[in-house]
Design an enzyme around this catalytic site. Structure first.
Site, PDB file in Angstrom:
ATOM      1  N   CYS A   2      -4.095  67.390  16.343  1.00 37.41           N
ATOM      2  CA  CYS A   2      -5.025  67.867  15.325  1.00 37.41           C
ATOM      3  C   CYS A   2      -4.945  69.386  15.251  1.00 37.41           C
ATOM      4  O   CYS A   2      -4.337  70.026  16.099  1.00 37.41           O
ATOM      5  CB  CYS A   2      -6.443  67.463  15.699  1.00 37.41           C
ATOM      6  SG  CYS A   2      -6.596  65.697  15.988  1.00 37.41           S
ATOM      7  N   ARG A  27       0.608  70.410   9.485  1.00 40.06           N
ATOM      8  CA  ARG A  27       0.569  69.450  10.591  1.00 40.06           C
ATOM      9  C   ARG A  27       0.228  68.047  10.090  1.00 40.06           C
ATOM     10  O   ARG A  27       0.430  67.074  10.791  1.00 40.06           O
ATOM     11  CB  ARG A  27      -0.480  69.884  11.616  1.00 40.06           C
ATOM     12  CG  ARG A  27      -0.170  71.215  12.259  1.00 40.06           C
ATOM     13  CD  ARG A  27      -1.384  71.720  13.019  1.00 40.06           C
ATOM     14  NE  ARG A  27      -1.563  71.008  14.271  1.00 40.06           N
ATOM     15  CZ  ARG A  27      -1.193  71.451  15.453  1.00 40.06           C
ATOM     16  NH1 ARG A  27      -0.610  72.624  15.554  1.00 40.06           N
ATOM     17  NH2 ARG A  27      -1.398  70.769  16.539  1.00 40.06           N
ATOM     18  N   TRP A  84      -5.937  64.156  12.954  1.00 40.79           N
ATOM     19  CA  TRP A  84      -4.895  63.139  12.815  1.00 40.79           C
ATOM     20  C   TRP A  84      -5.352  62.037  13.746  1.00 40.79           C
ATOM     21  O   TRP A  84      -5.323  62.178  14.966  1.00 40.79           O
ATOM     22  CB  TRP A  84      -3.544  63.719  13.238  1.00 40.79           C
ATOM     23  CG  TRP A  84      -2.461  62.702  13.310  1.00 40.79           C
ATOM     24  CD1 TRP A  84      -2.081  61.982  14.414  1.00 40.79           C
ATOM     25  CD2 TRP A  84      -1.605  62.284  12.257  1.00 40.79           C
ATOM     26  NE1 TRP A  84      -1.038  61.149  14.088  1.00 40.79           N
ATOM     27  CE2 TRP A  84      -0.719  61.307  12.776  1.00 40.79           C
ATOM     28  CE3 TRP A  84      -1.488  62.634  10.900  1.00 40.79           C
ATOM     29  CZ2 TRP A  84       0.255  60.684  12.006  1.00 40.79           C
ATOM     30  CZ3 TRP A  84      -0.501  62.013  10.148  1.00 40.79           C
ATOM     31  CH2 TRP A  84       0.349  61.060  10.695  1.00 40.79           C
ATOM     32  N   ASN A 110      -8.265  68.684  20.174  1.00 48.74           N
ATOM     33  CA  ASN A 110      -6.928  68.205  19.859  1.00 48.74           C
ATOM     34  C   ASN A 110      -6.384  67.527  21.103  1.00 48.74           C
ATOM     35  O   ASN A 110      -6.419  68.111  22.180  1.00 48.74           O
ATOM     36  CB  ASN A 110      -6.036  69.414  19.490  1.00 48.74           C
ATOM     37  CG  ASN A 110      -4.571  69.032  19.328  1.00 48.74           C
ATOM     38  OD1 ASN A 110      -4.254  67.873  19.053  1.00 48.74           O
ATOM     39  ND2 ASN A 110      -3.700  70.014  19.493  1.00 48.74           N
ATOM     40  N   GLY A 111      -5.907  66.284  20.962  1.00 47.28           N
ATOM     41  CA  GLY A 111      -5.309  65.626  22.125  1.00 47.28           C
ATOM     42  C   GLY A 111      -6.012  64.329  22.460  1.00 47.28           C
ATOM     43  O   GLY A 111      -6.663  63.720  21.611  1.00 47.28           O
ATOM     44  N   GLU A 492      21.503  55.779  17.064  1.00 42.82           N
ATOM     45  CA  GLU A 492      20.533  56.778  16.622  1.00 42.82           C
ATOM     46  C   GLU A 492      21.183  58.168  16.549  1.00 42.82           C
ATOM     47  O   GLU A 492      20.948  58.922  15.603  1.00 42.82           O
ATOM     48  CB  GLU A 492      19.312  56.756  17.562  1.00 42.82           C
ATOM     49  CG  GLU A 492      18.255  57.806  17.301  1.00 42.82           C
ATOM     50  CD  GLU A 492      17.654  57.791  15.905  1.00 42.82           C
ATOM     51  OE1 GLU A 492      17.907  56.858  15.128  1.00 42.82           O
ATOM     52  OE2 GLU A 492      16.957  58.758  15.568  1.00 42.82           O
ATOM     53  N   LYS A 496      21.552  60.442  13.162  1.00 41.27           N
ATOM     54  CA  LYS A 496      21.042  61.826  13.058  1.00 41.27           C
ATOM     55  C   LYS A 496      22.122  62.748  12.506  1.00 41.27           C
ATOM     56  O   LYS A 496      21.864  63.539  11.601  1.00 41.27           O
ATOM     57  CB  LYS A 496      20.575  62.371  14.416  1.00 41.27           C
ATOM     58  CG  LYS A 496      19.273  61.866  14.960  1.00 41.27           C
ATOM     59  CD  LYS A 496      18.050  62.315  14.224  1.00 41.27           C
ATOM     60  CE  LYS A 496      17.657  61.335  13.162  1.00 41.27           C
ATOM     61  NZ  LYS A 496      16.702  60.302  13.477  1.00 41.27           N
ATOM     62  N   GLU A 499      22.846  61.976   8.738  1.00 43.24           N
ATOM     63  CA  GLU A 499      21.843  62.302   7.718  1.00 43.24           C
ATOM     64  C   GLU A 499      21.613  63.800   7.566  1.00 43.24           C
ATOM     65  O   GLU A 499      21.273  64.253   6.482  1.00 43.24           O
ATOM     66  CB  GLU A 499      20.530  61.550   7.949  1.00 43.24           C
ATOM     67  CG  GLU A 499      19.676  62.067   9.079  1.00 43.24           C
ATOM     68  CD  GLU A 499      18.393  61.268   9.271  1.00 43.24           C
ATOM     69  OE1 GLU A 499      17.698  60.984   8.295  1.00 43.24           O
ATOM     70  OE2 GLU A 499      18.078  60.966  10.436  1.00 43.24           O
ATOM     71  N   HIS A 515      38.967  45.967  19.630  1.00 50.07           N
ATOM     72  CA  HIS A 515      39.055  44.967  18.561  1.00 50.07           C
ATOM     73  C   HIS A 515      39.196  45.619  17.182  1.00 50.07           C
ATOM     74  O   HIS A 515      38.904  44.992  16.176  1.00 50.07           O
ATOM     75  CB  HIS A 515      37.832  44.046  18.604  1.00 50.07           C
ATOM     76  CG  HIS A 515      37.708  43.354  19.925  1.00 50.07           C
ATOM     77  ND1 HIS A 515      38.601  42.388  20.352  1.00 50.07           N
ATOM     78  CD2 HIS A 515      36.835  43.521  20.955  1.00 50.07           C
ATOM     79  CE1 HIS A 515      38.271  41.972  21.562  1.00 50.07           C
ATOM     80  NE2 HIS A 515      37.199  42.656  21.950  1.00 50.07           N
ATOM     81  N   LYS A 614      10.937  61.968   3.232  1.00 49.76           N
ATOM     82  CA  LYS A 614      10.063  61.342   4.240  1.00 49.76           C
ATOM     83  C   LYS A 614       9.063  60.454   3.513  1.00 49.76           C
ATOM     84  O   LYS A 614       8.569  60.825   2.448  1.00 49.76           O
ATOM     85  CB  LYS A 614       9.301  62.449   4.978  1.00 49.76           C
ATOM     86  CG  LYS A 614       8.628  61.975   6.231  1.00 49.76           C
ATOM     87  CD  LYS A 614       9.491  62.305   7.415  1.00 49.76           C
ATOM     88  CE  LYS A 614       8.986  61.724   8.694  1.00 49.76           C
ATOM     89  NZ  LYS A 614      10.104  61.543   9.638  1.00 49.76           N
TER      90      LYS A 614
HETATM   91  C1  F6R Z   1      15.923  58.717  10.092  1.00 50.08           C
HETATM   92  C2  F6R Z   1      14.675  58.246   9.513  1.00 50.08           C
HETATM   93  C3  F6R Z   1      14.667  56.925   8.812  1.00 50.08           C
HETATM   94  C4  F6R Z   1      13.382  56.153   9.108  1.00 50.08           C
HETATM   95  C5  F6R Z   1      13.299  54.890   8.251  1.00 50.08           C
HETATM   96  C6  F6R Z   1      12.095  54.045   8.569  1.00 50.08           C
HETATM   97  O1  F6R Z   1      15.770  59.963  10.704  1.00 50.08           O
HETATM   98  O2  F6R Z   1      13.671  58.902   9.587  1.00 50.08           O
HETATM   99  O3  F6R Z   1      15.785  56.166   9.154  1.00 50.08           O
HETATM  100  O4  F6R Z   1      13.357  55.820  10.462  1.00 50.08           O
HETATM  101  O5  F6R Z   1      13.272  55.260   6.902  1.00 50.08           O
HETATM  102  O6  F6R Z   1      10.913  54.744   8.338  1.00 50.08           O
HETATM  103  P1  F6R Z   1       9.552  54.247   8.957  1.00 50.08           P
HETATM  104  O7  F6R Z   1       9.674  54.336  10.416  1.00 50.08           O
HETATM  105  O8  F6R Z   1       8.514  55.171   8.395  1.00 50.08           O
HETATM  106  O9  F6R Z   1       9.363  52.820   8.527  1.00 50.08           O
END
Ligand code: F6R
Length: 619
Positions: A2, A27, A84, A110-111, A492, A496, A499, A515, A614
């Site tokens: 928070c 935040r 949050w 916060n926490g 993963e 990273k 992307e 294979h 996002k």
């Molecule tokens: C990669 C990334 C995406 C999300 C995916 C699922 O860095 O952020 O691959 O992991 O779009 O998103 P959530 O977890 O919000 O369902």
């Protein structure tokens, strides 16, 4: 995670507090509130949603002739907060500041207070009345119980009774012109101006007013007044610390001095895990997931778990599969949510379907969860966002507590999801009796040590990641290899890099190399191998040899002290040693840093990669 702002000085504080909250908006938050001291009493306003809603609530109070805005003379001491949610739903009652029974003490926090449940019980028995579901409200009542005319003393005594991971700021109507803060692991910083002082969770909250900042350290109590600050340790011994001049511009300040949100969030991962495990590991030998509304008999009787998720969340699920199958011996099926929902899957009422989604709003994951429910399965959501759709479309929720993630590339939510899967795996093992109590106790101890291992791993891997990135950034393809728990780490890491740097990558089970994919290898292909401690380490190392024999350059992620692993690769990055099955939570860190450094070497905007956004769920 928070946001906190406090002000004491000669100026009217309301606008300064709102301006401070605005600067903490990055935040992310779901509710906000302000309390000020007005002629010997506290006025308070809180609202769910964004700061516009808070401003509207202030105006509404003023229209009714009262509230935080109408003090005469205007109030000059106050605290403010953006929340949050972690404990308790997103409601006005749960928004901070929180008061004590007399409404003369208010706090913002916060926490996480880990021992909130036992303190709440104890305080309730002594006659305290609570008006929220939060862990934070405990603190105002604790200060009330300890108050004997001196707020600093009361805060110090209360601090000694709290366990957890938090920072808070308190005020008392009898002591206008004074705020008292305390810090245990969550950030707290004072801003010292001319005849005024701020106390906040982050520097941007006061940077427009003063550039003189004093960082408060762990286990310190700070008292601020118009004339400055005084700091003591938790026993009351004075601490001297000079103010530092902050040279960041405002944009850098929002990122806590880091060059991007992604890097800031990479460095928040120890906190994200610490908050996620905090009160769920209340003792040395067990897991408390009583907040998850699935009863123990049901969990004991589950015949199968199906995990559905997308992207990074799917990779966290893959790590969870290894842990849960290993510890609890429950068969797990994994599926990408967008595949699961369209393939007419076999589902029964004996299945537990787990939807992992940081945002709680990803359409494919939600659809997969709904499908499972319609077919009689129980659904558990693992999400980072209280009140998100996933929490409404499920029978039970386990929250990750990573705080809001701004960077499009998920980092801290991944480690928090993995930590949640470990908690669930251990709880299932406890209930089903599949692990001896000593093994559970050892794993609990290891999990508790993960936040500090994340910190040390980040510290030691930053320089080698930068060096390797500088040498490799111009390659146009990277291959990632791993086995068993190393495989989701590869997937993963490869995601990273793809992307944020737009470099094609592939991630493969190392045993599959022969294979087909081995045909890709030549001197121009960097191969990143997860060679951390595990029962399949020997096999991974022989794959590394195979790769080197094709002339490819190998970069291995190895466990500290594993000499053999370090010798077989061309370059290595060491990660902290932990139980082998927990290794992914530290092994991913150098791969995040490597992707980050390669993207930066190519001068790319890592926070906003092209074609991606996002899923935003809070205003
Ligand atoms: C990669 C990334 C995406 C999300 C995916 C699922 O860095 O952020 O691959 O992991 O779009 O998103 P959530 O977890 O919000 O369902």
């Amino acid at each position: 995670m928070c946001g906190i702002v406090g002000y004491v000085g000669g100026r009217p504080c309301l606008d300064l507090l709102v301006a401070g909250l605005e600067k903490l908006e990055y935040r992310g938050y779901d509710s906000a509130g302000i309390s000020v001291i007005d002629n010997g009493q506290i006025e308070n306003v809180r609202a769910v949603g964004n700061l516009e809603n808070l401003r509207a609530a202030v105006a509404e109070q003023a229209d009714e002739g009262g509230g935080v805005a109408v003090a005469a003379p205007a109030a000059t001491t106050g605290v403010a907060h953006t929340r949050w949610a972690t404990h308790g739903r997103v409601t006005e009652e749960n928004a901070h500041p929180h008061g004590d029974c007399t409404d003369r003490i208010h706090i913002v926090l916060n926490g996480i207070v880990e021992n909130h449940a036992e303190l709440r019980r104890e305080l309730a028995e002594q006659g305290h009345h609570f008006s929220s579901e939060t862990d934070a409200e405990i603190v105002s009542h604790l200060i009330e119980r300890n108050y004997d005319g001196d707020l600093t003393d009361a805060v110090r005594r209360s601090f000694g009774e709290l366990r957890g991971h938090y920072a808070f700021v308190a005020m008392h109507a009898d002591e206008p012109g004074r705020l008292v803060g305390a810090r245990k692991e969550c950030p707290l910083v004072a801003g010292v101006g001319e005849g005024e002082t701020f106390l906040a969770s982050a520097i941007p909250a006061f940077l427009a007013e003063t550039r003189e900042a004093v960082a408060i350290e762990n286990d310190e109590i700070v008292t601020i007044g118009a004339g400055g600050i005084s700091i003591t340790d938790s026993k009351g011994n004075p601490v001297e610390r000079a103010a530092e001049e902050i040279s960041w511009d405002e944009a850098a300040a929002e990122k806590g001095g880091y060059e991007t949100f992604m890097l800031k969030e990479i460095h928040e991962q120890a906190d994200a895990v610490a908050e996620t495990i905090a009160d769920r590991l209340p003792s040395d030998d067990g897991v408390d997931l009583s907040e998850v509304e699935l009863d123990d008999d049901y969990l004991r009787g589950i015949q199968r778990i199906v995990i559905v998720a997308c992207g990074t969340s799917y990779h966290a699920g893959l790590v969870g599969r290894y842990a849960i199958e290993e510890w609890a011996r429950v068969p797990i099926e994994m599926d990408i949510a967008s595949e699961y929902r369209y393939r007419n899957p076999v589902i029964s009422e004996h299945d537990l379907v787990i939807g992992i989604t940081q945002s709680g709003e990803t359409a494919d994951t939600l659809a997969a969860m709904r499908l499972a429910r319609e077919n009689g399965a129980k659904v558990l959501a693992i999400t980072n966002v209280m009140g998100s759709q996933a929490t409404r479309d499920s029978d039970a929720v386990l929250y990750t507590r990573a705080g809001p993630e701004v960077s499009v590339a998920a980092t801290k939510t991944f480690v928090a999801q993995v930590a949640s899967m470990y908690l669930l795996g251990l709880r299932l093992a406890e209930l089903r009796g599949t692990l001896p109590p000593e093994r559970i106790a050892a794993l609990v101890a290891e999990l508790k040590s993960i936040p500090s291992k994340i910190e040390t791993t980040l510290a030691v891997s930053e320089a080698p990641a930068r060096e390797i990135a500088a040498a490799q950034a111009e390659h146009d393809f990277f291959l990632y290899l791993g086995r068993h728990i190393g495989l989701p780490v590869c997937l993963e890491g490869a995601l990273k890099l793809k992307e944020i740097s737009y470099i094609p990558t592939d991630a493969y089970a190392a045993g599959e190399m022969k294979h087909g994919p081995i045909a890709l290898l030549d001197e121009s292909t960097p191969v990143i191998c997860i060679a951390t401690d595990s029962p399949v380490l020997e096999k991974v190392l022989s794959n590394v040899e195979e790769v080197r024999a094709r002339g490819a350059e190998t970069i291995a992620i190895v466990t500290e002290g594993e000499e053999k692993a370090a010798q077989v690769a061309d370059a290595t990055i060491e990660v902290a040693r932990t139980d082998w099955i927990l290794q992914p939570i530290v092994a991913i860190l150098p791969l995040q840093l490597l992707a980050y450094e390669i993207a930066r070497a190519r001068d790319l905007n890592v926070d906003q990669p092209r074609n991606l956004a996002k899923t935003v769920t809070v205003e």
